[in-house]
Design a protein around this motif. Structure first.
Motif, PDB file in Angstrom:
ATOM      1  N   GLU A  82       0.836  -1.191   0.000  1.00 27.66           N
ATOM      2  CA  GLU A  82       0.000   0.000   0.000  1.00 27.66           C
ATOM      3  C   GLU A  82       0.878   1.251   0.000  1.00 27.66           C
ATOM      4  OE1 GLU A  82      -3.693   0.807  -0.715  1.00 27.66           O
ATOM      5  OE2 GLU A  82      -3.030  -1.216  -0.245  1.00 27.66           O
ATOM      6  N   VAL A 127      -0.435   5.826 -12.428  1.00 25.78           N
ATOM      7  CA  VAL A 127      -1.055   4.659 -11.801  1.00 25.78           C
ATOM      8  C   VAL A 127      -2.509   4.580 -12.248  1.00 25.78           C
ATOM      9  CG1 VAL A 127      -1.706   3.610  -9.634  1.00 25.78           C
ATOM     10  CG2 VAL A 127       0.473   4.754  -9.820  1.00 25.78           C
ATOM     11  N   ALA A 171      -3.555  -1.344  -9.971  1.00 24.92           N
ATOM     12  CA  ALA A 171      -4.065  -1.814  -8.676  1.00 24.92           C
ATOM     13  C   ALA A 171      -4.503  -3.267  -8.775  1.00 24.92           C
ATOM     14  CB  ALA A 171      -5.226  -0.938  -8.224  1.00 24.92           C
ATOM     15  N   GLU A 225     -13.156  -0.258   1.441  1.00 25.18           N
ATOM     16  CA  GLU A 225     -11.799   0.175   1.150  1.00 25.18           C
ATOM     17  C   GLU A 225     -11.738   0.896  -0.194  1.00 25.18           C
ATOM     18  OE1 GLU A 225      -8.972  -2.871   2.195  1.00 25.18           O
ATOM     19  OE2 GLU A 225      -7.450  -1.817   1.018  1.00 25.18           O
ATOM     20  N   LEU A 237       2.322   1.726  -3.399  1.00 21.47           N
ATOM     21  CA  LEU A 237       1.304   2.189  -4.348  1.00 21.47           C
ATOM     22  C   LEU A 237       1.022   3.674  -4.140  1.00 21.47           C
ATOM     23  CD1 LEU A 237      -0.458   0.982  -6.593  1.00 21.47           C
ATOM     24  CD2 LEU A 237      -2.287   0.749  -4.941  1.00 21.47           C
ATOM     25  N   GLU A 238       0.951   4.066  -2.859  1.00 23.68           N
ATOM     26  CA  GLU A 238       0.722   5.487  -2.573  1.00 23.68           C
ATOM     27  C   GLU A 238       1.875   6.329  -3.099  1.00 23.68           C
ATOM     28  OE1 GLU A 238      -0.143   6.213   1.562  1.00 23.68           O
ATOM     29  OE2 GLU A 238      -1.759   4.735   1.503  1.00 23.68           O
ATOM     30  N   ASN A 298      -7.882   6.580  -1.162  1.00 21.02           N
ATOM     31  CA  ASN A 298      -6.850   6.112  -2.079  1.00 21.02           C
ATOM     32  C   ASN A 298      -7.368   5.649  -3.428  1.00 21.02           C
ATOM     33  OD1 ASN A 298      -4.191   6.240  -1.778  1.00 21.02           O
ATOM     34  ND2 ASN A 298      -4.018   4.484  -0.373  1.00 21.02           N
ATOM     35  N   TYR A 299      -8.365   4.772  -3.371  1.00 18.96           N
ATOM     36  CA  TYR A 299      -8.869   4.211  -4.612  1.00 18.96           C
ATOM     37  C   TYR A 299      -9.678   5.222  -5.400  1.00 18.96           C
ATOM     38  CZ  TYR A 299      -7.060  -0.390  -3.735  1.00 18.96           C
ATOM     39  OH  TYR A 299      -6.213  -1.438  -3.544  1.00 18.96           O
ATOM     40  N   LYS A 302       3.789   5.563  -5.659  1.00 19.14           N
ATOM     41  CA  LYS A 302       3.654   5.624  -7.120  1.00 19.14           C
ATOM     42  C   LYS A 302       2.633   6.680  -7.511  1.00 19.14           C
ATOM     43  CE  LYS A 302       4.477   0.756  -8.201  1.00 19.14           C
ATOM     44  NZ  LYS A 302       3.733  -0.459  -8.586  1.00 19.14           N
ATOM     45  N   MET A 303       1.542   6.746  -6.721  1.00 18.53           N
ATOM     46  CA  MET A 303       0.492   7.707  -7.058  1.00 18.53           C
ATOM     47  C   MET A 303       0.941   9.139  -6.826  1.00 18.53           C
ATOM     48  SD  MET A 303      -2.816   5.689  -5.651  1.00 18.53           S
ATOM     49  CE  MET A 303      -3.801   7.133  -5.495  1.00 18.53           C
ATOM     50  N   LYS A 356      -9.018   8.339  -5.477  1.00 13.64           N
ATOM     51  CA  LYS A 356      -8.004   9.171  -6.137  1.00 13.64           C
ATOM     52  C   LYS A 356      -7.486   8.464  -7.390  1.00 13.64           C
ATOM     53  CE  LYS A 356      -3.776  11.378  -4.926  1.00 13.64           C
ATOM     54  NZ  LYS A 356      -2.635  11.173  -4.039  1.00 13.64           N
ATOM     55  N   MET A 357      -7.248   7.154  -7.231  1.00 12.13           N
ATOM     56  CA  MET A 357      -6.735   6.379  -8.351  1.00 12.13           C
ATOM     57  C   MET A 357      -7.751   6.330  -9.486  1.00 12.13           C
ATOM     58  SD  MET A 357      -5.218   2.564  -8.165  1.00 12.13           S
ATOM     59  CE  MET A 357      -4.771   2.764  -6.473  1.00 12.13           C
TER      60      MET A 357
END
Lengths: 355, 262
Positions: A345, B218, B223, B43, A348-349, B48-49, A351-352, B51-52
């Motif tokens: 996690e 990303v 993911a 989740e 991944l954060e 986070n997701y 990378k974002m 944003k993705m």
């Protein structure tokens, strides 16, 4: 119309026969002991040695490759037959917990005596009940001294240097990337301390201006072409790249780093257990290991073979570190699913957060 | 008789379409130890997701718009050419080549010592780092999607009754007016299919985001890949997949054709 039906029926029949046929074929061979299913990383054995093994023992080898421990695990969990697999150390730990490995009988592997004692009885498999080391290495910094004038990368912190703007390649692995940041702060790379990890994440974010990309095997071709000045890589990969781009230097920062092992093990789906022992013993033979080390290029845990290596290779401190450096190296532990996910996690954060 | 003939297709649909989708939905309600849970959805809806997702949507939007801007005039021009099929073939041929191969070719073109930079150098310009940037990601994605956008647009432009265009001229329309009032409205169906074919795959281009953007971009595909291959969290991976399907349904609804809506 009738033609259509015949067409469909016959294609179904043929398809079914093929399906059944291959199943049958697999079954007949699996009950016999003259075949050995080997599942290894890509480019990780001298193909000549497989032929030699078949000549010596009469056992035919069916050789398949994987590109990540996780991909290999999925197949073993689905009970696909393999007789010998090559998991990394933290995967050995995980497979042991999930009862996916069969014990190795040391009496059937006399060549165990060739293995350097330093590499036996390690924390991931004390007593080597389930695994024997195949190759080992480290994670370090590969750099081009011509374009990074004056820097010797003796510490991890040099990667954060302002002069490396957009010129650092990182490995696309959470353990590797979070690991070296933890190392740079003097923490264990197996840390399960949230405070340390969040601190590492903040430090990692400061690295973002320098990060060119987070990739895998592509690092090799990019560093060969001097596409970036610096890369954090595995030692074996570095050796491979340096073979083609002689300007580059690989170094292990003084704070320490990861010591990794790929091992030989017998998965629970194995049928030819005797053959598996023979194969492992064969690979531990002095001459076989020597030839294999030459071909693969990673560091061998086989002391007998090591003694026979070229002086130049033997004395390359970056690939066979001295005792003092070795003491600072740390082996990955299996952190369990929750922490593994937390590490991923964080990556991944990160990378974002890159632009 | 008819039913018998439909059977293989029905079987195909069940085994390769319906079953996998249900399996995915089922997995999306599983946590890592296989218990039923809504945790994955909670989740996904965390910051986070989301944003993705927004990030993915933004890139997919850019890719679709640029592809459309390039493809529409191209399709229009091809439909006016003498050897239409030949030129169309030229556009389609790149799709015969594997996407990965094309992507690797772009690594060679965009690299620091690549073709593009050597050309720049010849003209006395600075070398620039093209690889591993948003620019590279969008360029390569647009390149890959152009044939898929051109084809449906070309078909619908080509299908327009020429008499309608002549009629507009007779009624005093300028070339521009004929384009905006006749050709574009009549070829909208093709544009919609083109958008559908481009937008959805563009949401999950994980191979591209890794190979030409160095994981600096990303997308939801990244993911999914990570959840399945690194975390071994099939539940979360499936949840992201379920949301992709939902987005797809949404895009289909927005771009749906009038005939279908009746």
């Amino acid at each position: 119309m009738r033609f259509l039906i015949t067409l469909i029926a016959s294609s179904l029949l043929v398809g079914g026969l093929f399906l059944f046929g291959t199943k049958l074929l697999n079954n007949t061979s699996s009950s016999e002991t003259d075949v050995l299913f080997v599942y290894n990383w890509g480019e990780y054995i001298d193909p000549e040695l497989i032929k030699q093994f078949t000549e010596e023992t009469g056992i035919r080898v069916v050789y398949e490759t994987f590109d990540s421990n996780e991909a290999m695990l999925v197949k073993i969990k689905q009970k696909q037959r393999y007789d010998v697999v090559f998991p990394s150390e933290y995967t050995v730990e995980k497979m042991k917990k999930d009862n996916l490995l069969l014990p190795i009988d040391p009496d059937k592997i006399p060549n165990i005596k060739n293995i350097d004692e330093r590499f036996l009885g390690l924390s991931f498999d004390p007593g080597n009940e389930y695994s024997l080391p195949y190759f080992w290495g480290t994670v370090g910094i590969l750099y081009n001294p011509e374009t990074t004038t004056g820097m010797d990368f003796s510490t991890w912190d040099s990667v954060w240097d302002e002069s490396l703007l957009n010129d650092v390649l990182l490995l696309d692995g959470a353990r590797e990337t979070i690991g070296f940041v933890l190392n740079s702060e003097g923490h264990s790379l197996n840390s399960t301390n949230k405070e340390e990890l969040d601190q590492a994440k903040q430090k990692l974010e400061k690295l973002s201006p320098n990060v060119r990309g987070i990739v895998g095997d592509e690092i090799a071709s990019m560093m060969k072409e001097n596409e970036a000045k610096v890369a954090v890589v595995w030692s074996g990969m570095a050796m491979d790249i340096m073979y083609e781009n002689e300007d580059l230097i690989y170094t292990i920062p003084q704070e320490g780093t990861n010591l990794w092992f790929d091992t030989m093990a017998i998965p629970s789906s194995a049928k030819n257990i005797d053959g598996a022992h023979q194969f492992i013993n064969f690979l531990l033979d002095k001459n076989v290991a020597l030839q294999n080390t030459d071909w693969v290029g990673y560091a061998t845990p086989n002391q007998a073979a090591f003694k026979e290596l070229d002086e130049e290779v033997k004395n390359a401190k970056e690939f066979y570190p001295d005792k003092e450096t070795m003491e600072k190296l740390e082996v990955y532990r299996d952190l369990g699913p929750e922490w593994t996910e937390y590490y991923n996690e964080l990556l991944l954060e990160f990378k974002m957060s890159l632009d | 008789m008819k039913r018998v003939l439909a059977l293989p297709y029905l079987l195909w649909m069940v085994v390769f379409v319906i079953l996998p989708v249900f399996l995915m939905i089922y997995y999306s309600f599983n946590d890592m130890s296989g218990n039923l849970t809504l945790q994955n959805y909670a989740e996904f809806l965390s910051s986070n997701y989301i944003k993705m997702t927004l990030n993915s949507f933004w890139y997919a939007f850019l890719i679709t718009v640029i592809t459309l801007i390039v493809s529409y005039p191209l399709a229009l021009v091809i439909s006016r050419l003498k050897h239409k099929t030949f030129w169309l073939l030229i556009i389609i041929i790149p799709t015969w080549i594997n996407i990965l191969l094309k992507t690797y070719a772009f690594i060679g073109i965009l690299g620091i010592n690549g073709i593009l930079n050597s050309v720049l150098e010849k003209f006395g310009l600075m070398k620039i780092q093209l690889l591993f940037s948003d620019f590279a990601f969008i360029t390569v994605a647009v390149y890959i999607f152009i044939p898929f956008m051109v084809l449906p647009i070309f078909n619908s432009i080509n299908g327009i009754n020429k008499n309608l265009i002549w009629a507009s001229y007779d009624l005093g329309a300028s070339k521009w007016e004929a384009l905006t009032k006749v050709i574009i409205p009549l070829s909208l169906e093709g544009v919609k299919s083109g958008i559908q074919i481009t937008f959805i795959p563009a949401l999950s281009l994980f191979m591209l985001s890794r190979l030409v953007a160095g994981n600096k971009v990303v997308t939801l595909g990244t993911a999914i890949e990570q959840q399945f291959l690194t975390n071994e969290n099939w539940g979360m991976g499936s949840t992201v997949g379920v949301f992709l399907i939902l987005f797809m349904v949404f895009v289909m609804l927005v771009t749906r054709t009038k005939k279908e809506s009746i």
